[in-house]
Motif scaffolding. Sequence first.
Motif, mmCIF file in Angstrom:
data_model
loop_
_atom_site.group_PDB
_atom_site.id
_atom_site.type_symbol
_atom_site.label_atom_id
_atom_site.label_comp_id
_atom_site.label_asym_id
_atom_site.label_seq_id
_atom_site.Cartn_x
_atom_site.Cartn_y
_atom_site.Cartn_z
ATOM 1 N N PHE A 1 0.933 -1.208 0.003
ATOM 2 C CA PHE A 1 0.000 -0.072 -0.028
ATOM 3 C C PHE A 1 0.866 1.110 -0.060
ATOM 4 O O PHE A 1 0.566 2.266 -0.553
ATOM 5 C CB PHE A 1 -1.099 -0.122 1.220
ATOM 6 N N PHE A 2 2.073 1.115 0.822
ATOM 7 C CA PHE A 2 2.874 2.237 0.650
ATOM 8 C C PHE A 2 3.434 2.609 -0.634
ATOM 9 O O PHE A 2 3.489 3.747 -1.149
ATOM 10 C CB PHE A 2 4.167 2.178 1.571
ATOM 11 N N LEU A 3 3.919 1.383 -1.414
ATOM 12 C CA LEU A 3 4.499 1.773 -2.976
ATOM 13 C C LEU A 3 3.309 2.115 -3.862
ATOM 14 O O LEU A 3 3.517 2.914 -4.487
ATOM 15 C CB LEU A 3 4.973 0.427 -3.139
ATOM 16 N N LYS A 4 2.128 1.673 -3.662
ATOM 17 C CA LYS A 4 0.972 1.846 -4.411
ATOM 18 C C LYS A 4 0.379 3.222 -4.230
ATOM 19 O O LYS A 4 0.277 3.829 -5.338
ATOM 20 C CB LYS A 4 -0.277 0.747 -4.244
ATOM 21 N N SER A 5 0.431 3.697 -3.240
ATOM 22 C CA SER A 5 0.064 5.102 -2.883
ATOM 23 C C SER A 5 1.082 6.035 -3.338
ATOM 24 O O SER A 5 0.598 7.132 -3.840
ATOM 25 C CB SER A 5 -0.277 5.355 -1.305
ATOM 26 N N LYS A 6 2.413 5.634 -3.152
ATOM 27 C CA LYS A 6 3.312 6.640 -3.795
ATOM 28 C C LYS A 6 3.311 6.470 -5.506
ATOM 29 O O LYS A 6 3.468 7.888 -5.828
ATOM 30 C CB LYS A 6 4.839 5.963 -3.476
ATOM 31 N N TYR A 7 2.980 5.552 -6.028
ATOM 32 C CA TYR A 7 2.851 5.463 -7.366
ATOM 33 C C TYR A 7 1.346 6.369 -7.688
ATOM 34 O O TYR A 7 1.551 7.343 -8.506
ATOM 35 C CB TYR A 7 2.550 4.192 -7.740
ATOM 36 N N GLU A 8 0.396 6.116 -7.153
ATOM 37 C CA GLU A 8 -0.660 6.714 -7.354
ATOM 38 C C GLU A 8 -0.551 8.428 -6.840
ATOM 39 O O GLU A 8 -0.988 9.364 -7.847
ATOM 40 C CB GLU A 8 -1.850 6.335 -6.189
ATOM 41 N N GLU A 9 0.104 8.974 -6.002
ATOM 42 C CA GLU A 9 0.441 10.225 -5.632
ATOM 43 C C GLU A 9 1.042 10.966 -6.761
ATOM 44 O O GLU A 9 0.978 12.134 -6.964
ATOM 45 C CB GLU A 9 0.797 10.262 -4.474
ATOM 46 N N GLY A 10 1.906 10.310 -7.519
ATOM 47 C CA GLY A 10 2.612 10.943 -8.557
ATOM 48 C C GLY A 10 1.825 11.348 -9.781
ATOM 49 O O GLY A 10 1.764 12.398 -10.493
#
Length: 152
Positions: A121-130
């Motif tokens: 979820f951390f990696l997914k949210s980081k990607y999503e926020e970009g």
Amino acid sequence: MNNFKKNSEDILYVVLQFILFIIYVFEYEKWEFEVPYFIKVISILTGVFGILVSILSLLQLGRNFSPFPSPKSRADLKISGVYHYVRHPMYTGELLIAFSFSIFVGSGLKIFISFLLAGLFFLKSKYEEGILIQKFSNYYKYKKKTGRFLPK
């Protein structure tokens, strides 16, 4: 403006999340442990809170909901309700549920999978926020004043 179509990274995050959810269902007896009653009560309360956060975030997202990190092309940015406090309340709710249930049933395997899910979820949210920073001009300001999974 970019249509924000689903690409291989979007699909990969959802597939990995689905695989972790499937593995979570299984148990490995050697990883089981006893849980004191008061800890079970706390885990139930935390799990119920996680369910409420998940339901509220889903209701507030409405038609914007998607399991994929890339937003729908006609999505609007939600910054009120539970989104006023955290940027990814659905992930927060899911993690609270996963960790709470893991502790309630005394499963080391489920706790381990919950940690893997938190990392995903951390990696997914980081990607999503970009992507969200590109799509919404006010996302960067929102990001600075709001916590990712927990309130600032």
